[in-house]
Scaffold this active site. Structure first.
Site, PDB file in Angstrom:
ATOM      1  N   SER A  14       0.830  -1.217   0.000  1.00  0.00           N
ATOM      2  CA  SER A  14       0.000   0.000   0.000  1.00  0.00           C
ATOM      3  C   SER A  14       0.864   1.266   0.000  1.00  0.00           C
ATOM      4  O   SER A  14       0.460   2.290  -0.555  1.00  0.00           O
ATOM      5  CB  SER A  14      -0.980   0.004   1.177  1.00  0.00           C
ATOM      6  OG  SER A  14      -0.317   0.199   2.399  1.00  0.00           O
ATOM      7  N   ASN A  15       2.037   1.204   0.603  1.00  0.00           N
ATOM      8  CA  ASN A  15       2.929   2.371   0.528  1.00  0.00           C
ATOM      9  C   ASN A  15       3.504   2.537  -0.878  1.00  0.00           C
ATOM     10  O   ASN A  15       3.683   3.666  -1.348  1.00  0.00           O
ATOM     11  CB  ASN A  15       4.040   2.270   1.571  1.00  0.00           C
ATOM     12  CG  ASN A  15       3.564   2.705   2.930  1.00  0.00           C
ATOM     13  OD1 ASN A  15       3.322   3.892   3.165  1.00  0.00           O
ATOM     14  ND2 ASN A  15       3.380   1.748   3.832  1.00  0.00           N
ATOM     15  N   ARG A  66      23.231 -13.515   3.154  1.00  0.00           N
ATOM     16  CA  ARG A  66      22.549 -12.214   3.082  1.00  0.00           C
ATOM     17  C   ARG A  66      23.297 -11.269   2.142  1.00  0.00           C
ATOM     18  O   ARG A  66      22.698 -10.547   1.356  1.00  0.00           O
ATOM     19  CB  ARG A  66      22.470 -11.609   4.486  1.00  0.00           C
ATOM     20  CG  ARG A  66      21.627 -10.348   4.553  1.00  0.00           C
ATOM     21  CD  ARG A  66      21.711  -9.707   5.925  1.00  0.00           C
ATOM     22  NE  ARG A  66      21.343 -10.615   6.989  1.00  0.00           N
ATOM     23  CZ  ARG A  66      20.088 -10.953   7.280  1.00  0.00           C
ATOM     24  NH1 ARG A  66      19.097 -10.465   6.570  1.00  0.00           N
ATOM     25  NH2 ARG A  66      19.841 -11.774   8.280  1.00  0.00           N
ATOM     26  N   HIS A 110       8.474   3.265   8.809  1.00  0.00           N
ATOM     27  CA  HIS A 110       8.253   2.417   9.985  1.00  0.00           C
ATOM     28  C   HIS A 110       7.043   2.943  10.757  1.00  0.00           C
ATOM     29  O   HIS A 110       6.939   4.154  10.991  1.00  0.00           O
ATOM     30  CB  HIS A 110       9.505   2.425  10.867  1.00  0.00           C
ATOM     31  CG  HIS A 110       9.379   1.520  12.041  1.00  0.00           C
ATOM     32  ND1 HIS A 110       9.546   0.153  11.945  1.00  0.00           N
ATOM     33  CD2 HIS A 110       9.061   1.770  13.334  1.00  0.00           C
ATOM     34  CE1 HIS A 110       9.351  -0.390  13.142  1.00  0.00           C
ATOM     35  NE2 HIS A 110       9.043   0.574  13.999  1.00  0.00           N
ATOM     36  N   GLU A 144      22.116   0.234  11.503  1.00  0.00           N
ATOM     37  CA  GLU A 144      21.337   0.067  12.741  1.00  0.00           C
ATOM     38  C   GLU A 144      19.865  -0.113  12.390  1.00  0.00           C
ATOM     39  O   GLU A 144      19.274   0.764  11.730  1.00  0.00           O
ATOM     40  CB  GLU A 144      21.529   1.330  13.597  1.00  0.00           C
ATOM     41  CG  GLU A 144      20.915   1.247  14.974  1.00  0.00           C
ATOM     42  CD  GLU A 144      20.949   2.610  15.690  1.00  0.00           C
ATOM     43  OE1 GLU A 144      20.250   2.752  16.688  1.00  0.00           O
ATOM     44  OE2 GLU A 144      21.661   3.519  15.210  1.00  0.00           O
TER      45      GLU A 144
HETATM   46  C1  GRF Z   1       3.830  -0.565   6.760  1.00  0.00           C
HETATM   47  O1  GRF Z   1       3.142  -0.456   7.978  1.00  0.00           O
HETATM   48  C2  GRF Z   1       5.241  -0.054   6.890  1.00  0.00           C
HETATM   49  O2  GRF Z   1       5.356   1.026   7.770  1.00  0.00           O
HETATM   50  C3  GRF Z   1       5.967  -1.251   7.431  1.00  0.00           C
HETATM   51  O3  GRF Z   1       5.383  -2.357   6.784  1.00  0.00           O
HETATM   52  C4  GRF Z   1       4.065  -2.024   6.384  1.00  0.00           C
HETATM   53  C5  GRF Z   1       3.992  -2.252   4.911  1.00  0.00           C
HETATM   54  O4  GRF Z   1       2.689  -2.083   4.415  1.00  0.00           O
HETATM   55  N1  GRF Z   1       7.384  -1.137   7.228  1.00  0.00           N
HETATM   56  P1  GRF Z   1       2.444  -2.020   2.842  1.00  0.00           P
HETATM   57  O5  GRF Z   1       3.036  -3.296   2.251  1.00  0.00           O
HETATM   58  O6  GRF Z   1       3.131  -0.791   2.316  1.00  0.00           O
HETATM   59  O7  GRF Z   1       0.964  -1.966   2.676  1.00  0.00           O
END
Ligand code: GRF
Length: 209
Positions: A14-15, A66, A110, A144
């Protein structure tokens, strides 16, 4: 600054969608060169493909270490001339090969007001702790975990009766505004990092706000 974004995801996306939408309406002056998921079943891959953005799965399972995985990510990102990497729900620790290839050019979002509640389940951590205000943080990625210089933070109140899910939903709305704003701030340049502080190009003054 190179405005070609590489967006790394693991799931819902969604982001990623918020970045796609902000670009579409001209609120964010950037383009998405590539979306990479470490999981084939990430819904975000479909979101990207629906708008004809190249979207690939690069499974971490195919790599022995990794670092080898991170080097493969760097190769894909460089092949598309990516200037800024946006982690958007990318559920992998980012290691030295990626950070060194894109110094101060990786953003993460985050769902808490860092440095409170880093790591997994930040919204549940906030509910369990009983804080009255949580929110969202967009920060530059360093070695970090969730600890790099903070670019944007927005507060979200915790409402009596909130569950981790209801709080997460309200924080998510704020995430979708905060991430495009933070990306634009980075792409506009003029900022610097002093120690652990992100110092923006211009401080808003009472005359300009
Ligand atoms: C979001 O809450 C972001 O802050 C975290 O993981 C989630 C990802 O959501 N890092 P989406 O996949 O962007 O919907």
């Amino acid at each position: 600054m190179n405005r070609r974004l590489g967006v790394l995801i693991s799931g819902r996306g969604s982001n990623l969608q918020a970045l796609i939408d902000a670009i579409a309406i001209g609120r964010l002056d950037a383009s998405i060169a590539i979306v990479i998921s470490n999981r084939e079943d990430a819904a975000g891959l479909d979101r990207a493909r629906a708008t004809e953005i190249e979207a690939i799965c690069l499974s971490h399972r195919a790599f022995a270490t990794r670092d080898a995985y991170d080097r493969a990510l760097v190769k894909e990102l460089r092949a598309r001339d990516v200037g800024l990497v946006c982690l958007a729900g990318f559920m992998r620790l980012v290691g030295a090969p990626l950070i060194e290839a894109f110094p101060n050019r990786i953003l993460n979002i985050h769902p808490s007001l860092l440095p409170a509640f880093p790591g997994l389940d930040a919204q549940k951590q906030a509910i369990d702790h009983g804080v009255k205000i949580s929110g969202v943080t967009v920060h530059l990625v360093t070695a970090e975990l969730d600890g790099g210089p903070i670019v944007v933070q927005r507060a979200v109140p915790v409402i009596p009766g909130d569950t981790a899910d209801s709080l997460a939903a309200r924080i998510l709305e704020e995430e979708h505004r905060a991430y495009p704003d933070a990306v634009q701030t980075i792409l506009d340049g003029g900022w610097r990092v002093e120690g652990r502080r992100f110092v923006p190009a211009r401080f808003p003054t009472s005359a300009s706000t």
